[in-house]
Design a protein around this motif. Structure first.
Motif, PDB file in Angstrom:
ATOM      1  N   ALA A  37      30.079  35.380 -44.213  1.00  0.00           N
ATOM      2  CA  ALA A  37      30.115  34.122 -44.983  1.00  0.00           C
ATOM      3  C   ALA A  37      30.105  32.925 -44.029  1.00  0.00           C
ATOM      4  O   ALA A  37      29.433  31.911 -44.272  1.00  0.00           O
ATOM      5  CB  ALA A  37      31.352  34.093 -45.876  1.00  0.00           C
ATOM      6  N   GLN A  38      30.826  33.078 -42.930  1.00  0.00           N
ATOM      7  CA  GLN A  38      30.878  32.000 -41.916  1.00  0.00           C
ATOM      8  C   GLN A  38      29.496  31.788 -41.280  1.00  0.00           C
ATOM      9  O   GLN A  38      29.043  30.649 -41.134  1.00  0.00           O
ATOM     10  CB  GLN A  38      31.885  32.433 -40.856  1.00  0.00           C
ATOM     11  CG  GLN A  38      32.604  31.313 -40.167  1.00  0.00           C
ATOM     12  CD  GLN A  38      33.501  31.870 -39.053  1.00  0.00           C
ATOM     13  OE1 GLN A  38      33.855  33.058 -39.024  1.00  0.00           O
ATOM     14  NE2 GLN A  38      33.852  31.006 -38.129  1.00  0.00           N
ATOM     15  N   PHE A  39      28.831  32.879 -40.917  1.00  0.00           N
ATOM     16  CA  PHE A  39      27.488  32.782 -40.328  1.00  0.00           C
ATOM     17  C   PHE A  39      26.509  32.190 -41.345  1.00  0.00           C
ATOM     18  O   PHE A  39      25.689  31.322 -41.010  1.00  0.00           O
ATOM     19  CB  PHE A  39      26.985  34.162 -39.879  1.00  0.00           C
ATOM     20  CG  PHE A  39      27.663  34.727 -38.658  1.00  0.00           C
ATOM     21  CD1 PHE A  39      28.382  33.905 -37.794  1.00  0.00           C
ATOM     22  CD2 PHE A  39      27.569  36.086 -38.347  1.00  0.00           C
ATOM     23  CE1 PHE A  39      29.001  34.426 -36.655  1.00  0.00           C
ATOM     24  CE2 PHE A  39      28.171  36.618 -37.209  1.00  0.00           C
ATOM     25  CZ  PHE A  39      28.898  35.788 -36.375  1.00  0.00           C
ATOM     26  N   TYR A  40      26.606  32.654 -42.579  1.00  0.00           N
ATOM     27  CA  TYR A  40      25.704  32.154 -43.620  1.00  0.00           C
ATOM     28  C   TYR A  40      25.885  30.643 -43.800  1.00  0.00           C
ATOM     29  O   TYR A  40      24.922  29.878 -43.878  1.00  0.00           O
ATOM     30  CB  TYR A  40      25.960  32.883 -44.946  1.00  0.00           C
ATOM     31  CG  TYR A  40      25.043  32.408 -46.050  1.00  0.00           C
ATOM     32  CD1 TYR A  40      23.750  32.928 -46.175  1.00  0.00           C
ATOM     33  CD2 TYR A  40      25.437  31.407 -46.945  1.00  0.00           C
ATOM     34  CE1 TYR A  40      22.884  32.459 -47.158  1.00  0.00           C
ATOM     35  CE2 TYR A  40      24.578  30.944 -47.934  1.00  0.00           C
ATOM     36  CZ  TYR A  40      23.307  31.472 -48.029  1.00  0.00           C
ATOM     37  OH  TYR A  40      22.440  31.005 -48.996  1.00  0.00           O
ATOM     38  N   ASP A  41      27.148  30.248 -43.831  1.00  0.00           N
ATOM     39  CA  ASP A  41      27.481  28.832 -44.010  1.00  0.00           C
ATOM     40  C   ASP A  41      26.827  27.971 -42.917  1.00  0.00           C
ATOM     41  O   ASP A  41      26.199  26.955 -43.195  1.00  0.00           O
ATOM     42  CB  ASP A  41      29.012  28.719 -43.948  1.00  0.00           C
ATOM     43  CG  ASP A  41      29.500  27.331 -44.283  1.00  0.00           C
ATOM     44  OD1 ASP A  41      29.111  26.825 -45.355  1.00  0.00           O
ATOM     45  OD2 ASP A  41      30.245  26.744 -43.467  1.00  0.00           O
ATOM     46  N   LEU A  42      26.940  28.443 -41.684  1.00  0.00           N
ATOM     47  CA  LEU A  42      26.399  27.697 -40.539  1.00  0.00           C
ATOM     48  C   LEU A  42      24.878  27.521 -40.662  1.00  0.00           C
ATOM     49  O   LEU A  42      24.332  26.448 -40.419  1.00  0.00           O
ATOM     50  CB  LEU A  42      26.697  28.507 -39.280  1.00  0.00           C
ATOM     51  CG  LEU A  42      27.170  27.756 -38.058  1.00  0.00           C
ATOM     52  CD1 LEU A  42      28.417  26.989 -38.376  1.00  0.00           C
ATOM     53  CD2 LEU A  42      27.437  28.734 -36.919  1.00  0.00           C
ATOM     54  N   MET A  43      24.204  28.610 -41.033  1.00  0.00           N
ATOM     55  CA  MET A  43      22.738  28.555 -41.123  1.00  0.00           C
ATOM     56  C   MET A  43      22.293  27.799 -42.370  1.00  0.00           C
ATOM     57  O   MET A  43      21.347  27.018 -42.325  1.00  0.00           O
ATOM     58  CB  MET A  43      22.148  29.976 -41.120  1.00  0.00           C
ATOM     59  CG  MET A  43      22.336  30.686 -39.796  1.00  0.00           C
ATOM     60  SD  MET A  43      21.472  32.279 -39.747  1.00  0.00           S
ATOM     61  CE  MET A  43      22.527  33.269 -40.789  1.00  0.00           C
ATOM     62  N   SER A  44      22.986  28.021 -43.484  1.00  0.00           N
ATOM     63  CA  SER A  44      22.509  27.404 -44.730  1.00  0.00           C
ATOM     64  C   SER A  44      22.750  25.896 -44.728  1.00  0.00           C
ATOM     65  O   SER A  44      22.046  25.142 -45.383  1.00  0.00           O
ATOM     66  CB  SER A  44      23.149  28.061 -45.949  1.00  0.00           C
ATOM     67  OG  SER A  44      24.524  27.784 -45.933  1.00  0.00           O
ATOM     68  N   LYS A  45      23.727  25.456 -43.957  1.00  0.00           N
ATOM     69  CA  LYS A  45      23.928  24.005 -43.814  1.00  0.00           C
ATOM     70  C   LYS A  45      22.924  23.413 -42.814  1.00  0.00           C
ATOM     71  O   LYS A  45      22.876  22.210 -42.617  1.00  0.00           O
ATOM     72  CB  LYS A  45      25.336  23.721 -43.317  1.00  0.00           C
ATOM     73  CG  LYS A  45      26.403  23.835 -44.395  1.00  0.00           C
ATOM     74  CD  LYS A  45      27.745  23.553 -43.775  1.00  0.00           C
ATOM     75  CE  LYS A  45      28.830  23.466 -44.827  1.00  0.00           C
ATOM     76  NZ  LYS A  45      30.126  23.901 -44.271  1.00  0.00           N
ATOM     77  N   GLY A  46      22.188  24.302 -42.151  1.00  0.00           N
ATOM     78  CA  GLY A  46      21.240  23.828 -41.140  1.00  0.00           C
ATOM     79  C   GLY A  46      21.938  23.352 -39.881  1.00  0.00           C
ATOM     80  O   GLY A  46      21.399  22.553 -39.124  1.00  0.00           O
ATOM     81  N   TRP A  47      23.137  23.866 -39.612  1.00  0.00           N
ATOM     82  CA  TRP A  47      23.885  23.429 -38.423  1.00  0.00           C
ATOM     83  C   TRP A  47      23.499  24.238 -37.191  1.00  0.00           C
ATOM     84  O   TRP A  47      23.563  23.772 -36.076  1.00  0.00           O
ATOM     85  CB  TRP A  47      25.403  23.584 -38.669  1.00  0.00           C
ATOM     86  CG  TRP A  47      25.935  22.575 -39.627  1.00  0.00           C
ATOM     87  CD1 TRP A  47      25.225  21.655 -40.342  1.00  0.00           C
ATOM     88  CD2 TRP A  47      27.312  22.381 -39.978  1.00  0.00           C
ATOM     89  NE1 TRP A  47      26.070  20.911 -41.125  1.00  0.00           N
ATOM     90  CE2 TRP A  47      27.356  21.323 -40.923  1.00  0.00           C
ATOM     91  CE3 TRP A  47      28.519  22.994 -39.602  1.00  0.00           C
ATOM     92  CZ2 TRP A  47      28.541  20.863 -41.484  1.00  0.00           C
ATOM     93  CZ3 TRP A  47      29.693  22.543 -40.150  1.00  0.00           C
ATOM     94  CH2 TRP A  47      29.715  21.483 -41.080  1.00  0.00           C
ATOM     95  N   PHE A  48      23.154  25.484 -37.424  1.00  0.00           N
ATOM     96  CA  PHE A  48      22.787  26.376 -36.307  1.00  0.00           C
ATOM     97  C   PHE A  48      21.727  27.343 -36.816  1.00  0.00           C
ATOM     98  O   PHE A  48      21.873  27.910 -37.906  1.00  0.00           O
ATOM     99  CB  PHE A  48      24.020  27.165 -35.836  1.00  0.00           C
ATOM    100  CG  PHE A  48      23.676  28.361 -34.978  1.00  0.00           C
ATOM    101  CD1 PHE A  48      23.417  28.220 -33.628  1.00  0.00           C
ATOM    102  CD2 PHE A  48      23.601  29.637 -35.539  1.00  0.00           C
ATOM    103  CE1 PHE A  48      23.076  29.322 -32.844  1.00  0.00           C
ATOM    104  CE2 PHE A  48      23.271  30.751 -34.762  1.00  0.00           C
ATOM    105  CZ  PHE A  48      23.014  30.578 -33.412  1.00  0.00           C
ATOM    106  N   ILE A  49      20.650  27.520 -36.045  1.00  0.00           N
ATOM    107  CA  ILE A  49      19.608  28.471 -36.431  1.00  0.00           C
ATOM    108  C   ILE A  49      19.261  29.328 -35.198  1.00  0.00           C
ATOM    109  O   ILE A  49      19.023  28.782 -34.121  1.00  0.00           O
ATOM    110  CB  ILE A  49      18.312  27.758 -36.919  1.00  0.00           C
ATOM    111  CG1 ILE A  49      18.593  26.688 -37.978  1.00  0.00           C
ATOM    112  CG2 ILE A  49      17.285  28.772 -37.413  1.00  0.00           C
ATOM    113  CD1 ILE A  49      18.707  27.179 -39.400  1.00  0.00           C
ATOM    114  N   PRO A  50      19.258  30.657 -35.349  1.00  0.00           N
ATOM    115  CA  PRO A  50      18.865  31.511 -34.217  1.00  0.00           C
ATOM    116  C   PRO A  50      17.354  31.494 -34.012  1.00  0.00           C
ATOM    117  O   PRO A  50      16.623  31.034 -34.899  1.00  0.00           O
ATOM    118  CB  PRO A  50      19.313  32.907 -34.673  1.00  0.00           C
ATOM    119  CG  PRO A  50      19.247  32.857 -36.159  1.00  0.00           C
ATOM    120  CD  PRO A  50      19.580  31.436 -36.553  1.00  0.00           C
ATOM    121  N   ASN A  51      16.897  32.008 -32.889  1.00  0.00           N
ATOM    122  CA  ASN A  51      15.440  32.016 -32.609  1.00  0.00           C
ATOM    123  C   ASN A  51      14.694  32.860 -33.650  1.00  0.00           C
ATOM    124  O   ASN A  51      15.258  33.740 -34.301  1.00  0.00           O
ATOM    125  CB  ASN A  51      15.131  32.428 -31.178  1.00  0.00           C
ATOM    126  CG  ASN A  51      15.603  33.792 -30.745  1.00  0.00           C
ATOM    127  OD1 ASN A  51      15.836  34.035 -29.565  1.00  0.00           O
ATOM    128  ND2 ASN A  51      15.733  34.717 -31.681  1.00  0.00           N
TER     129      ASN A  51
END
Ligand code: UDP
Length: 570
Positions: free
Chosen positions: A59-73
């Motif tokens: 949920a924490q990882f999803y939150d980070l990506m879905s907010k557009g705060w962090f995206i992996p390569n």
């Protein structure tokens, strides 16, 4: 607020990232894609702690990506939780001086490209053209002829339809074929799937300073075969770069000064865009924090940034854990150093939000502030992981092998990637580059043209009352707003594009970020078409003086085709 995908982001996602059925129909939403990635990356925690709360972490990882705060390569987004499971963007493969080694690497290159990764090589060990071939009593064809073979293979594989194959070739400046290498991309049709860089050595830089000669060495015999004049070779590099944007230069001495694991050998090559120096068979996973989303009410939220850094390092270390490596050697070498590369995108967006022009001392100071924070926090996060999960196996003999740093999970934590695709997905300015355009023209399917603003510019234009229906069209036509006197001066000062920023500011921003980055920085120094060879030479020298690990330039209009060009949004 969650990430609302722009129309360009949706096009890119549907084309290359989302799952499709056997008829090519998209069967995954962008949200489901992020969930797939979050779930599979979180699951790695189970390897270390049977009681880990995987759901909460996902949920924490999803939150980070879905907010557009962090995206992996990209490969992580495309392949995590799927059969392929290859998650790295960057690889370096060895090329030794034998047909067996060269063609082994060719095969491995095809396998890596198929899985979405990019490959870099040093061709410096290959004997020069017209040298002896003992087994056949014939003559050798030299590094450039073999590069052409890799180029042809890349063209054919086309990365399984998801990514275009990208390669980097590096040749040491003391290789006997260096003159041919420097000029090999003057012909725009040759080696289109390669970026090339000359590996400059300390001996060469010293000879250049003195205006003297340096020696060329045959890698097969290790004998000196010729001397060349360093300033003459430097002029050749400058001339070709001025003409075609290539070669770039990398400072091998500086890269090896920063090599975290000297006991494992020297670093000779980087990945395709130059930001990731690696040992042979090493791969690296990248991820980027969207700085534009780290500002609230006109100030940088450092607490938010710190929290994102920590979760991002955890995420990237898990990626190293679950990655399905394309080759046994790559698995072994990558797991020995566990390098990850956390970087940024949206730096230019952040500057606009804070009201700071890109070409200013304040921007340079901010680059120092941000990157030193990322460096420090990511090291702390990696040290904590090291304590809990164990140090990277090559810790003994590494630069961290000292009492002050008893724990370190990853031999490197920071890299500044170009973020060519993920910045489109996150609707952010790419990497640490200035904004690409103030307004874009987009062609829709029926040929109609739509004009769109940079979102922050549109907001400002409406707020300050200079918004008109024709404005976007005029700006898109003009390219730059610097001469548009109907736009307030302060706004023009903030919205300078890559072409409006002078080359020395490009280098100074690159150098500020490099200072706190373990690996290297992907950055293109833009020149107007009218720039001279002397301008290019000055930038190469400035990059050396300011501590950069290399530099790539592009003179407007000098090349139609680039391996990985600046993300075009039109
Ligand atoms: N890369 C590649 N093919 C591509 C784009 C990128 O192999 O079409 C590799 C290459 O090693 C590059 C790295 O991915 O240096 C990072 O590029 P970028 O940040 O643009 O990738 P993104 O994650 O945004 O797709």
């Amino acid at each position: 607020m969650s990430l609302s995908f722009s129309s360009s982001a949706l096009v890119v996602l549907k084309k290359r990232y989302l799952k499709k059925d056997k008829n090519g129909r998209v069967i995954e939403s962008p949200e489901k894609m992020l969930q797939r990635v979050a779930d599979s990356v979180a699951r790695a925690d189970k390897d270390f702690d049977g009681t880990a709360d995987i759901k909460a972490l996902a949920a924490q990882f999803y939150d980070l990506m879905s907010k557009g705060w962090f995206i992996p390569n990209s490969p992580t987004l495309m392949n995590a939780g799927r059969r392929l499971g290859q998650l790295s963007a960057c690889f370096v493969l060895p090329v030794e001086d034998s047909i067996e080694s060269i063609f082994d690497s060719l095969k491995h290159t095809a396998m890596i490209h198929k899985s979405g990764g990019g490959t870099g090589f040093s061709f410096s060990r290959v004997r020069p053209a017209n040298d002896k071939v003992l087994s056949t009593a014939g003559v050798s064809s030299g590094p450039i002829s073999f590069m052409a073979v890799f180029d042809a293979a890349t063209e054919t594989v086309k990365q399984g339809g998801t990514r275009r194959g990208a390669n980097m070739a590096i040749l040491r400046v003391d290789h006997p074929d260096i003159e041919e290498f420097i000029a090999c991309k003057d012909d725009p049709g040759f080696l289109q799937n390669f970026n090339i860089s000359v590996g400059l050595t300390q001996e060469f830089m010293e000879a250049l300073e003195k205006g003297g000669d340096y020696e060329l060495v045959n890698p097969r015999t290790r004998n000196s075969v010729k001397t060349l004049n360093a300033p003459k070779i430097f002029d050749m590099i400058v001339n070709s770069a001025w003409q075609s944007g290539e070669p770039g230069i990398i400072f091998l001495d500086r890269i090896n000064e920063a090599n975290p694991t000297p006991a494992l050998g020297e670093i000779e090559a980087t990945n395709p865009c130059g930001e990731q120096p690696l040992l042979p068979y090493e791969s690296c996973n990248l991820g980027s924090i969207n700085l534009g989303k780290m500002a609230e009410g006109g100030t940088l939220d450092k607490n938010r940034l710190k929290a994102v850094i920590r979760t991002a390092v955890h995420f990237l270390d898990n990626v190293v854990e679950i990655n399905k490596y394309p080759l046994k050697e790559i698995k072994e070498q990558t797991l020995a150093t566990r390098k990850v590369g956390l970087g940024v995108m949206g730096f230019a967006d952040l500057l606009i939000k804070l009201g700071v022009p890109y070409d200013s001392e304040e921007a340079v100071a901010l680059a120092h502030d941000i990157m030193s924070l990322i460096s420090e926090e990511s090291k702390k996060a990696s040290a904590q992981l090291g304590e809990a999960r164990g140090n990277f196996p090559a810790y003994a003999g590494s630069i961290y092998d000292r009492p002050e740093t008893p724990y370190m999970r990853n031999a490197t934590t920071t890299t500044l990637a170009p973020t060519g695709s993920i910045s489109i997905i996150a609707n952010a300015s790419s990497g640490i580059e200035p904004i690409f355009a103030v307004a874009y023209t987009r062609r829709v399917l029926d040929g109609e043209k739509l004009h769109e603003f940079h979102p922050l510019f549109e907001e400002m234009a409406k707020e300050q009352g200079f918004f008109t229906e024709d404005l976007a069209k005029n700006i898109a036509l003009e390219g730059s707003i610097q001469e548009m006197t109907n736009i307030p001066k302060e706004v023009r000062r903030l919205f300078k594009t890559s072409h409006d920023i002078s080359p020395d500011w490009h280098v100074r921003i690159q150098a500020a970020f490099q200072k706190y980055t373990d690996n290297a920085v992907s950055k293109t120094v833009n020149f107007p078409h009218t720039a001279t060879r002397e301008d290019v030479e000055k930038v190469f020298k400035l990059a050396r003086e300011t501590g950069c690990k290399g530099v790539t330039i592009y003179r407007d209009g000098s090349r139609d085709h680039q391996v990985l060009s600046v993300a075009s949004r039109s």
